[in-house]
Design a protein around this motif. Structure first.
Motif, mmCIF file in Angstrom:
data_model
loop_
_atom_site.group_PDB
_atom_site.id
_atom_site.type_symbol
_atom_site.label_atom_id
_atom_site.label_comp_id
_atom_site.label_asym_id
_atom_site.label_seq_id
_atom_site.Cartn_x
_atom_site.Cartn_y
_atom_site.Cartn_z
ATOM 1 N N LEU A 168 6.556 -13.659 -11.219
ATOM 2 C CA LEU A 168 6.976 -12.786 -10.126
ATOM 3 C C LEU A 168 7.256 -13.584 -8.854
ATOM 4 C CD1 LEU A 168 4.567 -9.765 -10.654
ATOM 5 C CD2 LEU A 168 7.070 -9.698 -10.743
ATOM 6 N N LYS A 169 6.406 -14.574 -8.585
ATOM 7 C CA LYS A 169 6.614 -15.428 -7.413
ATOM 8 C C LYS A 169 7.980 -16.102 -7.463
ATOM 9 C CE LYS A 169 5.402 -19.380 -8.121
ATOM 10 N NZ LYS A 169 6.062 -20.514 -8.839
ATOM 11 N N SER A 170 8.311 -16.649 -8.622
ATOM 12 C CA SER A 170 9.593 -17.337 -8.772
ATOM 13 C C SER A 170 10.762 -16.369 -8.642
ATOM 14 C CB SER A 170 9.636 -18.037 -10.136
ATOM 15 O OG SER A 170 10.826 -18.777 -10.282
ATOM 16 N N PHE A 171 10.601 -15.176 -9.213
ATOM 17 C CA PHE A 171 11.669 -14.164 -9.150
ATOM 18 C C PHE A 171 11.904 -13.708 -7.715
ATOM 19 C CE2 PHE A 171 12.609 -9.543 -9.097
ATOM 20 C CZ PHE A 171 13.878 -9.578 -9.648
ATOM 21 N N LEU A 172 10.840 -13.387 -7.005
ATOM 22 C CA LEU A 172 10.976 -12.881 -5.636
ATOM 23 C C LEU A 172 11.515 -13.956 -4.696
ATOM 24 C CD1 LEU A 172 7.669 -10.830 -5.431
ATOM 25 C CD2 LEU A 172 9.998 -9.923 -5.595
ATOM 26 N N PRO A 194 -1.323 0.396 -1.350
ATOM 27 C CA PRO A 194 -0.056 0.412 -2.085
ATOM 28 C C PRO A 194 1.138 -0.072 -1.275
ATOM 29 C CG PRO A 194 -0.706 2.636 -1.457
ATOM 30 C CD PRO A 194 -1.870 1.742 -1.146
ATOM 31 N N ARG A 195 1.063 -0.012 0.057
ATOM 32 C CA ARG A 195 2.194 -0.441 0.887
ATOM 33 C C ARG A 195 2.067 -1.877 1.367
ATOM 34 N NH1 ARG A 195 2.384 5.077 4.591
ATOM 35 N NH2 ARG A 195 2.934 6.497 2.898
ATOM 36 N N LEU A 196 0.910 -2.474 1.133
ATOM 37 C CA LEU A 196 0.680 -3.822 1.633
ATOM 38 C C LEU A 196 1.586 -4.837 0.957
ATOM 39 C CD1 LEU A 196 -0.940 -5.915 3.248
ATOM 40 C CD2 LEU A 196 -2.601 -5.956 1.364
ATOM 41 N N VAL A 197 1.767 -4.711 -0.371
ATOM 42 C CA VAL A 197 2.513 -5.723 -1.116
ATOM 43 C C VAL A 197 3.981 -5.785 -0.696
ATOM 44 C CG1 VAL A 197 3.236 -6.495 -3.409
ATOM 45 C CG2 VAL A 197 0.910 -5.640 -3.055
ATOM 46 N N PRO A 198 4.748 -4.675 -0.701
ATOM 47 C CA PRO A 198 6.167 -4.787 -0.296
ATOM 48 C C PRO A 198 6.344 -5.233 1.148
ATOM 49 C CG PRO A 198 5.536 -2.486 -0.630
ATOM 50 C CD PRO A 198 4.422 -3.315 -1.175
ATOM 51 N N ILE A 199 5.461 -4.792 2.053
ATOM 52 C CA ILE A 199 5.565 -5.220 3.448
ATOM 53 C C ILE A 199 5.304 -6.725 3.553
ATOM 54 C CG2 ILE A 199 4.511 -5.035 5.735
ATOM 55 C CD1 ILE A 199 3.978 -2.084 5.125
ATOM 56 N N SER A 200 4.312 -7.181 2.828
ATOM 57 C CA SER A 200 3.991 -8.603 2.844
ATOM 58 C C SER A 200 5.103 -9.424 2.190
ATOM 59 C CB SER A 200 2.669 -8.855 2.118
ATOM 60 O OG SER A 200 1.609 -8.175 2.760
ATOM 61 N N ILE A 201 5.682 -8.907 1.116
ATOM 62 C CA ILE A 201 6.799 -9.595 0.467
ATOM 63 C C ILE A 201 7.954 -9.768 1.450
ATOM 64 C CG2 ILE A 201 8.637 -9.279 -1.245
ATOM 65 C CD1 ILE A 201 6.505 -8.128 -3.119
ATOM 66 N N PHE A 202 8.244 -8.721 2.205
ATOM 67 C CA PHE A 202 9.304 -8.794 3.219
ATOM 68 C C PHE A 202 9.010 -9.901 4.228
ATOM 69 C CE2 PHE A 202 10.515 -7.406 7.558
ATOM 70 C CZ PHE A 202 11.893 -7.565 7.444
ATOM 71 N N ALA A 203 7.771 -9.951 4.716
ATOM 72 C CA ALA A 203 7.404 -10.947 5.722
ATOM 73 C C ALA A 203 7.485 -12.372 5.165
ATOM 74 C CB ALA A 203 5.994 -10.664 6.243
ATOM 75 N N ILE A 204 6.992 -12.568 3.941
ATOM 76 C CA ILE A 204 7.026 -13.899 3.333
ATOM 77 C C ILE A 204 8.469 -14.321 3.057
ATOM 78 C CG2 ILE A 204 6.314 -15.277 1.338
ATOM 79 C CD1 ILE A 204 3.924 -13.285 1.071
ATOM 80 N N ALA A 239 13.955 -5.551 -3.409
ATOM 81 C CA ALA A 239 14.663 -5.125 -2.202
ATOM 82 C C ALA A 239 13.994 -5.672 -0.948
ATOM 83 C CB ALA A 239 14.721 -3.595 -2.146
ATOM 84 N N ALA A 240 12.657 -5.650 -0.926
ATOM 85 C CA ALA A 240 11.926 -6.192 0.223
ATOM 86 C C ALA A 240 12.167 -7.690 0.370
ATOM 87 C CB ALA A 240 10.427 -5.926 0.056
ATOM 88 N N SER A 241 12.207 -8.395 -0.750
ATOM 89 C CA SER A 241 12.457 -9.840 -0.710
ATOM 90 C C SER A 241 13.881 -10.133 -0.259
ATOM 91 C CB SER A 241 12.204 -10.444 -2.095
ATOM 92 O OG SER A 241 12.258 -11.853 -2.039
ATOM 93 N N ALA A 242 14.833 -9.333 -0.725
ATOM 94 C CA ALA A 242 16.228 -9.534 -0.325
ATOM 95 C C ALA A 242 16.407 -9.316 1.176
ATOM 96 C CB ALA A 242 17.134 -8.583 -1.105
#
Length: 245
Positions: A174-178, A131-141, A79-82
């Motif tokens: 995971l990188k490829s999926f996101l 625990p919140r760093l990864v989804p926030i960072s995924i959103f930014a990337i 969801a964060a990546s989307a």
């Protein structure tokens, strides 16, 4: 578009799929190929994003076992990546040209250096502590991934390897999926509002789908440390190229 150019784009798409899964730098192959085919930069950019969805489809279809069983965490990450991919597409279509260009080389370089230092950094950073760093960072990337994306896979890989306990193989999947999720959402926006060259998209996507499918078995043949260091070195080269360009 001539049949020869179409065929060359299919071949470029195949190598894009493999390079994209293994290194996270698909655009390093596909974007110049589209420019060489005569597409203007913006058209090449949005066409590339739409075509790169095929890499995620191909690689995910051949690595479903690695993605299964991750539960709610994978849903939140997707969801964060989307959301990030959608934001990046809006930035490309609405923001002034050159919004990210000045900082992108430094982002890719920092991610590459972090990959090189990953074993040391990982001793001091763990997902349970942030625990919140990864989804926030995924959103930014994913914002950058939806906007242009050259090197976004390297940044994703660096984040996952440093901030989680994933192996190099798991992080690569995971990188490829996101990145595929971010590209898919951005592609929907570009398909409606962007100047997509659909013939070039078809050619590149055909090759990328097959290349993405072959990506997971190729990665399994590469020793994890060789893969990590190799991607980091290529990432530094990409950062230098982006800076000079």
């Amino acid at each position: 578009m001539s049949p020869l150019v179409f065929l060359l784009l299919v071949v470029a798409g195949f190598f894009t799929g493999i390079v994209g899964f293994v290194t996270g730098m698909a655009s390093l192959v596909s974007y110049p190929a589209l420019l060489a085919a005569g597409l203007p930069p913006v058209t090449a950019n949005v066409t590339n994003t739409v075509a790169m969805v095929a890499v995620g489809v191909g690689s995910t279809a051949n690595s479903t076992q690695e993605l299964s069983g991750r539960g709610q965490k994978l849903v939140w990450w997707a969801a964060a990546s989307a959301l990030g991919g959608l934001t990046g597409a809006c930035v490309l279509l609405l923001a002034p040209e050159g919004t990210f260009e000045a900082i992108v080389p430094f982002l890719v370089a920092m991610a590459s250096l972090a990959l090189l230092a990953q074993p040391v950094i990982r001793k001091h950073v763990a997902e349970r502590d942030f625990p919140r760093l990864v989804p926030i960072s995924i959103f930014a990337i994913a914002i950058y991934g939806g906007y242009f994306g050259a090197g976004a896979g390297v940044i994703f890989l660096s984040l996952i390897l440093i901030c989680t306990k994933e192996t190099v193989w798991g992080a690569t999947v995971l990188k490829s999926f996101l990145l595929g999720i971010a590209n898919l959402i951005a592609a929907v926006g570009f398909a409606v509002f962007g100047p997509v060259h659909w013939v070039a998209t078809l050619a590149l996507a055909m090759g990328a789908l097959v290349g993405g499918w072959f990506g997971p078995p190729v990665v399994k043949l590469i020793p994890p440390e060789v893969l990590r260091i190799g991607v980091a070195i290529l990432g530094l080269g990409l950062a230098a190229w982006l800076l000079i360009r």
